[in-house]
Scaffold this motif. Sequence first.
Motif, PDB file in Angstrom:
ATOM      1  N   GLU A 173       1.008  13.744  13.405  1.00  0.00           N
ATOM      2  CA  GLU A 173       0.482  14.454  14.574  1.00  0.00           C
ATOM      3  C   GLU A 173      -0.608  13.609  15.272  1.00  0.00           C
ATOM      4  O   GLU A 173      -0.603  13.440  16.483  1.00  0.00           O
ATOM      5  CB  GLU A 173      -0.105  15.789  14.065  1.00  0.00           C
ATOM      6  N   ALA A 174      -1.513  13.051  14.482  1.00  0.00           N
ATOM      7  CA  ALA A 174      -2.619  12.260  15.058  1.00  0.00           C
ATOM      8  C   ALA A 174      -2.118  10.881  15.513  1.00  0.00           C
ATOM      9  O   ALA A 174      -2.598  10.345  16.508  1.00  0.00           O
ATOM     10  CB  ALA A 174      -3.736  12.100  14.031  1.00  0.00           C
ATOM     11  N   ASP A 175      -1.206  10.317  14.774  1.00  0.00           N
ATOM     12  CA  ASP A 175      -0.587   9.014  15.068  1.00  0.00           C
ATOM     13  C   ASP A 175      -1.582   7.976  15.611  1.00  0.00           C
ATOM     14  O   ASP A 175      -1.383   7.428  16.716  1.00  0.00           O
ATOM     15  CB  ASP A 175       0.582   9.233  16.055  1.00  0.00           C
ATOM     16  N   PRO A 176      -2.600   7.638  14.842  1.00  0.00           N
ATOM     17  CA  PRO A 176      -3.701   6.823  15.377  1.00  0.00           C
ATOM     18  C   PRO A 176      -3.309   5.404  15.791  1.00  0.00           C
ATOM     19  O   PRO A 176      -4.010   4.800  16.591  1.00  0.00           O
ATOM     20  CB  PRO A 176      -4.711   6.791  14.214  1.00  0.00           C
ATOM     21  N   LYS A 177      -2.216   4.876  15.255  1.00  0.00           N
ATOM     22  CA  LYS A 177      -1.814   3.500  15.601  1.00  0.00           C
ATOM     23  C   LYS A 177      -0.523   3.464  16.410  1.00  0.00           C
ATOM     24  O   LYS A 177       0.072   2.398  16.602  1.00  0.00           O
ATOM     25  CB  LYS A 177      -1.604   2.674  14.309  1.00  0.00           C
ATOM     26  N   GLY A 178      -0.033   4.634  16.812  1.00  0.00           N
ATOM     27  CA  GLY A 178       1.218   4.674  17.571  1.00  0.00           C
ATOM     28  C   GLY A 178       2.418   4.195  16.765  1.00  0.00           C
ATOM     29  O   GLY A 178       3.374   3.638  17.302  1.00  0.00           O
ATOM     30  N   ARG A 179       2.380   4.399  15.445  1.00  0.00           N
ATOM     31  CA  ARG A 179       3.477   3.893  14.601  1.00  0.00           C
ATOM     32  C   ARG A 179       4.534   4.945  14.271  1.00  0.00           C
ATOM     33  O   ARG A 179       5.591   4.606  13.722  1.00  0.00           O
ATOM     34  CB  ARG A 179       2.909   3.346  13.277  1.00  0.00           C
ATOM     35  N   ALA A 180       4.253   6.209  14.581  1.00  0.00           N
ATOM     36  CA  ALA A 180       5.159   7.280  14.124  1.00  0.00           C
ATOM     37  C   ALA A 180       6.561   7.123  14.704  1.00  0.00           C
ATOM     38  O   ALA A 180       7.555   7.343  14.006  1.00  0.00           O
ATOM     39  CB  ALA A 180       4.572   8.650  14.449  1.00  0.00           C
ATOM     40  N   ALA A 181       6.643   6.692  15.965  1.00  0.00           N
ATOM     41  CA  ALA A 181       7.958   6.597  16.619  1.00  0.00           C
ATOM     42  C   ALA A 181       8.876   5.597  15.921  1.00  0.00           C
ATOM     43  O   ALA A 181      10.090   5.798  15.868  1.00  0.00           O
ATOM     44  CB  ALA A 181       7.775   6.209  18.081  1.00  0.00           C
ATOM     45  N   GLU A 182       8.303   4.542  15.366  1.00  0.00           N
ATOM     46  CA  GLU A 182       9.158   3.522  14.736  1.00  0.00           C
ATOM     47  C   GLU A 182       9.599   3.909  13.321  1.00  0.00           C
ATOM     48  O   GLU A 182      10.387   3.198  12.712  1.00  0.00           O
ATOM     49  CB  GLU A 182       8.444   2.161  14.724  1.00  0.00           C
ATOM     50  N   VAL A 183       9.067   5.011  12.778  1.00  0.00           N
ATOM     51  CA  VAL A 183       9.459   5.396  11.418  1.00  0.00           C
ATOM     52  C   VAL A 183      10.106   6.795  11.396  1.00  0.00           C
ATOM     53  O   VAL A 183       9.997   7.528  10.416  1.00  0.00           O
ATOM     54  CB  VAL A 183       8.265   5.316  10.426  1.00  0.00           C
ATOM     55  N   LYS A 184      10.810   7.108  12.489  1.00  0.00           N
ATOM     56  CA  LYS A 184      11.462   8.427  12.606  1.00  0.00           C
ATOM     57  C   LYS A 184      12.405   8.714  11.444  1.00  0.00           C
ATOM     58  O   LYS A 184      12.456   9.822  10.933  1.00  0.00           O
ATOM     59  CB  LYS A 184      12.269   8.466  13.914  1.00  0.00           C
ATOM     60  N   GLU A 185      13.149   7.673  11.062  1.00  0.00           N
ATOM     61  CA  GLU A 185      14.142   7.860   9.999  1.00  0.00           C
ATOM     62  C   GLU A 185      13.465   8.230   8.675  1.00  0.00           C
ATOM     63  O   GLU A 185      13.921   9.126   7.951  1.00  0.00           O
ATOM     64  CB  GLU A 185      14.872   6.536   9.805  1.00  0.00           C
ATOM     65  N   GLU A 186      12.385   7.532   8.377  1.00  0.00           N
ATOM     66  CA  GLU A 186      11.655   7.792   7.128  1.00  0.00           C
ATOM     67  C   GLU A 186      11.025   9.188   7.171  1.00  0.00           C
ATOM     68  O   GLU A 186      11.045   9.915   6.176  1.00  0.00           O
ATOM     69  CB  GLU A 186      10.566   6.729   6.901  1.00  0.00           C
ATOM     70  N   ILE A 187      10.494   9.546   8.338  1.00  0.00           N
ATOM     71  CA  ILE A 187       9.886  10.876   8.474  1.00  0.00           C
ATOM     72  C   ILE A 187      10.959  11.953   8.257  1.00  0.00           C
ATOM     73  O   ILE A 187      10.738  12.924   7.523  1.00  0.00           O
ATOM     74  CB  ILE A 187       9.203  11.034   9.856  1.00  0.00           C
ATOM     75  N   ALA A 188      12.129  11.741   8.858  1.00  0.00           N
ATOM     76  CA  ALA A 188      13.215  12.731   8.714  1.00  0.00           C
ATOM     77  C   ALA A 188      13.618  12.861   7.242  1.00  0.00           C
ATOM     78  O   ALA A 188      13.901  13.968   6.752  1.00  0.00           O
ATOM     79  CB  ALA A 188      14.408  12.320   9.571  1.00  0.00           C
ATOM     80  N   PHE A 189      13.612  11.744   6.528  1.00  0.00           N
ATOM     81  CA  PHE A 189      13.974  11.755   5.109  1.00  0.00           C
ATOM     82  C   PHE A 189      13.027  12.679   4.343  1.00  0.00           C
ATOM     83  O   PHE A 189      13.453  13.497   3.528  1.00  0.00           O
ATOM     84  CB  PHE A 189      13.894  10.324   4.546  1.00  0.00           C
ATOM     85  N   VAL A 190      11.752  12.581   4.658  1.00  0.00           N
ATOM     86  CA  VAL A 190      10.757  13.409   3.963  1.00  0.00           C
ATOM     87  C   VAL A 190      10.877  14.875   4.401  1.00  0.00           C
ATOM     88  O   VAL A 190      10.892  15.782   3.547  1.00  0.00           O
ATOM     89  CB  VAL A 190       9.321  12.886   4.224  1.00  0.00           C
ATOM     90  N   LEU A 191      10.990  15.102   5.702  1.00  0.00           N
ATOM     91  CA  LEU A 191      11.054  16.494   6.184  1.00  0.00           C
ATOM     92  C   LEU A 191      12.231  17.240   5.551  1.00  0.00           C
ATOM     93  O   LEU A 191      12.125  18.425   5.236  1.00  0.00           O
ATOM     94  CB  LEU A 191      11.176  16.532   7.716  1.00  0.00           C
ATOM     95  N   GLY A 192      13.306  16.536   5.316  1.00  0.00           N
ATOM     96  CA  GLY A 192      14.490  17.151   4.698  1.00  0.00           C
ATOM     97  C   GLY A 192      14.257  17.575   3.260  1.00  0.00           C
ATOM     98  O   GLY A 192      15.074  18.290   2.674  1.00  0.00           O
ATOM     99  N   ARG A 193      13.152  17.147   2.671  1.00  0.00           N
ATOM    100  CA  ARG A 193      12.886  17.452   1.260  1.00  0.00           C
ATOM    101  C   ARG A 193      11.615  18.278   1.072  1.00  0.00           C
ATOM    102  O   ARG A 193      11.080  18.352  -0.037  1.00  0.00           O
ATOM    103  CB  ARG A 193      12.806  16.130   0.468  1.00  0.00           C
ATOM    104  N   GLU A 194      11.187  18.936   2.129  1.00  0.00           N
ATOM    105  CA  GLU A 194       9.945  19.719   2.050  1.00  0.00           C
ATOM    106  C   GLU A 194       9.978  20.720   0.893  1.00  0.00           C
ATOM    107  O   GLU A 194       8.983  20.887   0.171  1.00  0.00           O
ATOM    108  CB  GLU A 194       9.693  20.466   3.373  1.00  0.00           C
ATOM    109  N   ALA A 195      11.120  21.367   0.709  1.00  0.00           N
ATOM    110  CA  ALA A 195      11.202  22.419  -0.314  1.00  0.00           C
ATOM    111  C   ALA A 195      10.891  21.900  -1.718  1.00  0.00           C
ATOM    112  O   ALA A 195      10.399  22.640  -2.576  1.00  0.00           O
ATOM    113  CB  ALA A 195      12.585  23.069  -0.289  1.00  0.00           C
ATOM    114  N   ASP A 196      11.155  20.624  -1.957  1.00  0.00           N
ATOM    115  CA  ASP A 196      10.875  20.073  -3.290  1.00  0.00           C
ATOM    116  C   ASP A 196       9.379  19.954  -3.569  1.00  0.00           C
ATOM    117  O   ASP A 196       8.959  19.964  -4.726  1.00  0.00           O
ATOM    118  CB  ASP A 196      11.445  18.644  -3.409  1.00  0.00           C
TER     119      ASP A 196
END
Length: 372
Positions: A173-196
């Motif tokens: 959310e804060a994305d202080p270095k503007g890096r979040a956009a380049e790691v969308k795939e990794e973020i999606a991987f984690v979001l898919g496992r929230e329940a764990d």
Amino acid sequence: MEHLSEIIAQFDFAGEYAGAEVCTDGHINDTYFLEFKDQERKFRYVLQRINSHVFRDPQGVMENIEAVTSHIRQKVIERKGDPDREVMRVILTRDGKPCYRSSQGEYWRAYNYIEGARTYQKVEDPVHFYHAGRTFGEFQLLLSDFPADSLHETIARFHDTRKRFEDLLRVIEADPKGRAAEVKEEIAFVLGREADTGIIVDLIAAGEIPLRVTHNDTKLNNIMIDNETGEGICVLDLDTVMPGSALYDFGDAIRFGASTAEEDEPNLDLVSLDLELFTQFTRGYLSMAKGFLTAAEIDHLAFSVKLITLETGIRFLTDYIEGDVYFRTDRPEHNLQRARTQFKLVADMEALLPQMEAIIRETLESDLEAGA
Ligand code: GN1
Ligand code: MG
């Protein structure tokens, strides 16, 4: 940073100072190997600057370490072991303190160096990993009667995977270095496992999984392996010894040691979970832990391997997005590469979960003392 010689002069080392070497293994503290000698012999020591950004209460860390090492030393003496090799020894400062606070406010501490043994970044002989399992299991066993309430919580909610997940969301959310956009795939991987992420913490909160005194950083490189026998001699890096779940210790050891590649391997094709190594560690660990683990813990051992790997990947990814403020890095995408190896392993562990469970069952049914 101050001159090392000024720091060294504060400690009660034997002999004359003869040189220092930097250790590059850990991701948090700065570590040096020191050599001293007198006419007859050499003495080696480990000197560390405690990372006080990570450990907010370095004196609390040292109180824990002194208490835990005294407890273990007593047991080593009772079983007629070698207290100079089987447990770390804190070298006091010349005025009798367990660490030195420099004029710049940095905390330094020293340990004896355990001779005739070494650490490994990767398993070189599978039998070493069997012995690593025994040694970490034994560590929990030796501390099973330690008064957990007397320990400082050196890092709050250290293995609370749900909190680690929430920290990641905040950093995205804060994305202080503007890096979040380049790691969308990794973020999606984690979001898919929230329940764990809440499974173990919820079982602990419900009293279904016990809190024990645990190590909380059971990497293979935190064990000294004897050069002659290949046995685990001594557990290192006691900074995070706190009340926790045995499951995270078991899982973390597998995460690191049963991977076919190092934690920061850039070529993901080389990264996978080695079931043979999983079996070795499991046999060693359960030979010590079988007697105290509850049924609920045993039921979650295989899951914990995946969970701590997901958690560690989350922590590396969070640090990458935040701008590499926590783990030591030596290249621009180091934390991202680390996160990717962890997620590659998580996917592998999900596929191999039934096999891990079968190996645990078979191990429990077999004669564990028979060896590797
Ligand atoms: C850190 O300091 P080191 O390298 O033993 C970290 C562990 C991580 C590990 C990942 C206090 O351990 O939690 O699992 O890196 N220690 C701390 O390699 O955060
Ligand atoms: Mg370490």
